[in-house]
Scaffold this active site. Structure first.
Site, PDB file in Angstrom:
ATOM      1  CB  CYS A   1      -0.888   0.008   1.255  1.00 28.91           C
ATOM      2  SG  CYS A   1      -2.195  -1.242   1.543  1.00 28.91           S
TER       3      CYS A   1
ATOM      4  N   GLY B   1       0.275   0.491  -4.914  1.00 24.32           N
ATOM      5  CA  GLY B   1      -0.848  -0.428  -4.904  1.00 24.32           C
ATOM      6  C   GLY B   1      -1.857   0.085  -5.955  1.00 24.32           C
TER       7      GLY B   1
ATOM      8  CG  ASN C   1       2.839   0.497   3.460  1.00 22.14           C
ATOM      9  OD1 ASN C   1       3.682   1.188   3.275  1.00 22.14           O
ATOM     10  ND2 ASN C   1       2.657  -0.629   2.860  1.00 22.14           N
ATOM     11  N   GLY C   2       1.490  -1.998   5.388  1.00 26.64           N
ATOM     12  CA  GLY C   2       2.191  -3.015   6.203  1.00 26.64           C
ATOM     13  C   GLY C   2       1.555  -4.355   6.464  1.00 26.64           C
TER      14      GLY C   2
ATOM     15  CE1 TYR D   1       9.662  -4.032  -8.988  1.00 28.78           C
ATOM     16  CE2 TYR D   1       8.623  -4.765  -7.081  1.00 28.78           C
ATOM     17  CZ  TYR D   1       8.570  -4.288  -8.167  1.00 28.78           C
ATOM     18  OH  TYR D   1       7.446  -4.335  -9.128  1.00 28.78           O
TER      19      TYR D   1
END
Ligand code: SF4
Length: 485
Positions: free
Chosen positions: A9, A36, A110-111, A249
């Site tokens: 996310c 995302g 996010n996570g 990345y």
């Protein structure tokens, strides 16, 4: 790189009285789209109440002018989602909005929370009902029902109980709160915009908005932002374990993480790879776009010229429309196209950032051979991925990871590459240029920075009974090629 390695996310937040905060959030999310592509949402606040718009698809598909005009106020948070817990449907889009005893609350996450099941069961025992299967709703419900006379006390209560990775943005009608887990596993930064404040998963969002990057939110820190300014406190002691894959990345190359611009870090990864795994070759190409910087670094260090031998279809996003059987048989490849005139009879170094299940890599190696490459030397700017991620990166289970069950030589053979070289863990750390103690390296080492639940399905070395193993392995797909005449 493998399309199976996906970020979970991106989050964004803004407090800017007098500004069109919904529009600012839209453009912030637009810059975070790479984190995302499944759904997006914005919640805004105007002291009295919260407003919410969410939907499935890319940020540009979810919102139109009418949606933005529905989101008034001087504060907003936004979210782009790729699902790692909870399935892919509209109800799981974020921000999540909860009405609790502490008032209204919107939250974007996010996570991944590793003890979410236990926390959820506790809340359900207290009679709290859930509408989604996400760990993000667990966080939002915990916070909305947390004991404490102030949000500061409630955040401290929450962060003492959460185990796992989280960068959060939360909105009440009166304030925006941004928080980062004690590991600082996922990124989160703070910036200034026209006298207001912004927070975002990555600093590239600030650049697009003309905002000034101030600093990263620290591991374990909670930052409260109102129209009167910023206050911060540490709700938990830091024990750094930043996801090193952000450098390899996930993050955009124009973002700054840990004080370092990502693009030159990726060049350094490529240069280190050239020192560790030199190749006797004619050209260096990178898997576009994620490995381009590393390929340039490999080229500069080795003296082998860099060329763009693969062209990426830049407008391929997430699609639910799969190629039909006829297209699959023809070997239609929607993402990349090789340039045979540049590759014919050349010994090629192909630089990529990771190999997860190897399906995409094997197709690209075959594609290069069909385009005329005489030799293909594969160089990877990450160590072999041997263990799954529990912190929000979707890389499947251990038995799906090719390096978890094969040697480098066996992988080389399976990929039909002439040689294969992975960056070492030591070389990775040296190239990033920050102390090893700052990072999570668990997918390369199997040593997790916090204890993770013993999920046998995720850690098992064999597929579950009834699963089609071949679905996850090498498939004999004819690669695409179009000649240019
Ligand atoms: S296990 Fe790997 S992908 Fe997951 S947080 Fe750690 S370094 Fe990142």
């Amino acid at each position: 790189m493998s399309p199976t390695l996906r970020e979970s996310c991106g989050v964004f937040g803004v407090v800017a009285p007098g500004e069109d905060v919904a529009r600012i959030t839209f453009y912030g999310l637009y810059a975070l789209q790479h984190r995302g592509q499944e759904s997006a949402g914005i919640a805004s606040a105007n002291e009295r109440r919260l407003y919410l718009r969410t939907g499935m698809g890319l940020v540009s598909q979810v919102f139109d002018e009418e949606d933005l005009s529905y989101l008034p106020g001087h504060m907003a948070i936004g979210h782009t989602r790729y699902s790692t817990t909870g399935s892919s449907h509209a109800a799981n889009a974020q921000p999540v909005v909860i009405e609790g005893p502490n008032g209204s609350l919107a939250l974007g996450h996010n996570g991944n929370i590793v003890n979410a099941a236990v926390l959820r069961a506790d809340l359900e025992q207290q009679g709290i009902a859930f509408t989604t299967g996400t760990d993000s709703e667990v966080i939002a419900q915990m916070l909305a029902h947390a004991p404490g006379a102030s949000w500061e006390e409630r955040w401290a209560y929450l962060m003492r109980r959460l185990e796992g990775a989280y960068s959060l943005v939360a909105l009440t009608p009166q304030e925006l709160i941004a928080a980062r887990d004690p590991m600082g596993n996922r990124p989160l930064s703070l910036g200034r915009l026209n006298g207001g404040w912004v927070v975002a998963s990555e600093t590239c969002a600030f650049d697009h908005l003309g905002a000034e990057f101030i600093r990263e939110v620290e591991p374990g820190e909670v930052v409260r932002i109102t129209e009167h300014g910023v206050e911060s406190f540490h709700a938990a002691a830091r024990r750094d374990a930043f996801c090193i894959f952000e450098y390899i990345y996930f993050a955009r190359p124009d973002s700054v993480l840990g004080g370092k611009l990502v693009y030159p870090v990726r060049m350094a990864l490529g240069a280190q790879l050239a020192r560790e795994h030199p190749a006797d070759a004619d050209v260096v190409i990178g898997m576009p776009d994620s490995a381009t910087a590393a390929a340039v670094g490999y080229s500069q260090e080795s003296g082998i010229p860099f060329i763009e031998g693969l062209v990426k279809n830049r407008y391929v996003g997430r699609t639910f429309i799969q190629p039909d059987q006829r297209m699959r048989e023809m070997g239609v490849h929607l993402k990349f196209n090789p340039l045979p005139e540049l590759l014919a009879d050349r010994r090629v170094v192909l630089v990529d950032d990771s190999i997860v299940r190897a399906t995409t890599t094997s197709r690209v190696v075959a594609m290069l051979r069909k385009a005329g490459a005489r030799e293909v030397h594969l160089r990877i700017t990450a160590p072999p991925i041997i263990s799954p991620c529990f912190f929000g990166i979707d890389m499947g289970t251990r038995w799906e990871l090719i390096a978890g069950r094969m040697t480098v030589e066996e992988i080389r053979e399976q990929l039909d590459a002439d040689s294969l070289g992975y960056l070492s863990v030591k070389g990775l750390i040296e190239a990033v240029g920050l102390p090893k103690e700052k990072f999570c390296l668990a997918c390369f080492t199997g040593n997790y920075p916090i204890s993770v639940p013993l999920q046998m399905d995720k850690l098992a070395l064999e597929p579950p009974v009834g699963a089609d193993r071949h679905e996850f392995e090498w498939t004999d797909v004819v690669p695409s090629i179009s000649r240019r005449v």
